[in-house]
Design a protein around this motif. Sequence first.
Motif: not given
Length: 803
Positions: A449-450, A453, A465-466, A469, A479, A483
């Motif tokens: 997930q990181n 993003m 990306s948001r 997050f 993380s 962001m």
Amino acid sequence: MSAIPAPPVPTTHPVSASSSVVPPSYHPSHVSPPPPVPGNTFPITTSSALPPPPPPPHPSLPTRPRSSWIESLRSQARSNLFPDAVSTYADMMALAGIPPDQFAFPAVLKAAAGLRDLNLGRQIHAHAVKLGYEQSSVTVANTLLTMYDKCGDIGNVFKLFDRIPERDQVSWNSMLAALCRDEEWVLVLDCFRSMVVENLEPSSFTLVSLVLACSNLPRGDDGLKLGKQVHAYSLRKGDQKTFTNNSLMAMYSKLGRAGDSRALFESFEDRDLISWNTIISSLGQNECFLETLMLLVRMVRDGISPDGVTIASVLPICAQLKMLNAGREIHAYALRNEALIGNSFVGSALVDMYCNCGWIESGRRVFDSLSDRQIGLWNAMIAGYAQNEQDHEALSLFLEMEAIWGLSSNATTIASILRACARCEAFCVKESIHGHVIKKGLQSDMYVQNALMDMYARMGKIGISRIIFDSMEVRDLVSWNTMITASVISECHESALALLMEMQSRGKDARKEEDMYNDKKVHVWKPNSVTLMTVLLGCASLAAILKGKEIHGYAIRNSLALDVAVGSALVDMYAKCGCSYLSRRMFDQMPVRNIITWNVIIMAYGMHGKGKEALQLFNNMVEDGANGEGVMPNEVTFIAIFAACSHSGMVEEGMQLFCRMKNEYGVEPSPDHYACVVDLLGRAGQVAEAFRLIDSMPTEYDRSGAWSSLLGACRIHQNLEVGEIAAMNLLELEPDVASHYVLLSNIYSSAGLWDKAMDVRRKMKERGVRKEPGCSWIEFADEVHKFIAGESSHLQSQESTDS
């Protein structure tokens, strides 16, 4: 494996509970850890489910004494010849008609555990139940605990443990080890307390399990406190066994007490290879890099030969410190040892070291030389290509791994590939890799997930990306940093500052998303050097000096202000907020300066029109670098010094540096350098010389930056003829850039050529090119307010206009 025949039932009971004998080969150290499951009845029954007892041995067969069968069985189990041990066990009963006893059962159960064959283990358990050894021999019961644990049947471990009538120290150690294997850390401590209630003395194996549990407790402070109590107990009891000390060193390391780990290492002399590996790994993980390398040298001098674990622990340090020569020496050592050079972990560490030091070809040669290519090796090579921006090679190797070699990518592979996908122009449909992630079932992995993003932010899709997050169930510091960085990359600087405040407030108040035995764990996200460095870029862009000073204060309180990355960002932030004196003071306070620090301070003086000071700093930098005490100028340094000379009208000094940069400093002039020198000449009114310089640029260079600088100079000095030439070239190279149209229109307007000016504006409108509206930021009451020209969306726009 076929079913084992049921054992012949002896006429008399072989052993009583009080006369249980531990065979000479059985030792608590052979006991491995078990795991838990509910239920009141065993899944194993007596011989009703097994084949009928075999007939007595044929009279003509040669007789073999029981002791010979038992000794063969135990010898094979000790030598890890597990299939042979099972065959001997079956033959002993089927051919010789000899029933197993309290010495045979531990051996064959060890074989079943080694084979991870739960069905086989259950059959043997049934034999033990039928012959009465489960209740009468604690040795057999303990070995059954180990067998169920290694076969992953933790439920039967619990049930069997409860059925043992007279548990001994080994029984409790087996149970503790099982709970450790199942990572039931709190239950380990509860089990130990029950052991103490039964007045059983803890052994070294007990302490090892307790130390492991303390290392992994949900609450770090409690873990350290309890771990120290275990350490104190071992000192009171005089338990200075090497493996106990090794586990204590590992505990202190995992709890961030590298100093305590090192002190314990120095306190005992009976160190083995595991002791050295533990302390080397401990110091490396706690970023004591040079100390770790010194320990490796000392280890070799003390006559201890490093193994694969040692090498794999030290090579990442060489990679971190960019110590290529030291890494190559370790590589040479591995080449002289066949067992090391064929080790997949050593190979992965070598690939990682070479790639981190920029020697990609050497890393690939190591990769190609290894026949046993585990997923970790592929990941190291793919990550090496990705971090050196050889994205096409990274993607090609990824496809080869999956399509040709048939290996399945994991979270580490995907995290590396996503970076390459974001940059690689040949990989057009970048979102398709996200679909691959979902097919692999890795979309909920935090590391993936990181990386997702970061990929979407680099694609300019900060909104996606948001969304990722916000959907994350568990976040780590990376993380938040990802962001925040994504917001800065997308020039959403206000969002970056808002995220920083949210991160700190969540760190104070957040509770663990899932309960663990009714304990609540607080997630505390403390900004680190990466967080501060990134947010300071946002402060610099917004000229938010008050927020920047707050971050500076936080950095001082947390001993981060003198970090070279944070310090460089602070120098840049103060300069861009107009405080050149604070920028210089921060620069002077830094004990270590890298090339970025020097470039930032030179650029700071340049943007404030202090060209002489910038040139003096440049000369100081060159002098320190020549003496081996600093760094030498790079491409960015010359851009900074040319800009400083341009803003201060220092044409002669700038041109001298331009002529010397290749021969004296080894820096090849790039299109950006030509653009800066054109700006230098143009601002000084030497428009013709600037035009000739552009004409002399290598044909393969992109001239858009140089033409743009020349067009700006023509606007300042009202040079219509050259301005038209510059604009014509620019609009051919960059037809969708609004500033080119605006500058040319302004040149025509200044010359009174209104028709031409309107014609340029009309062409701009026809092409759909729009000028970005100007905006201003005002920092007030700990908040940054943004006002955009021609808009009244801000609540106080009308109020600010009226005043």
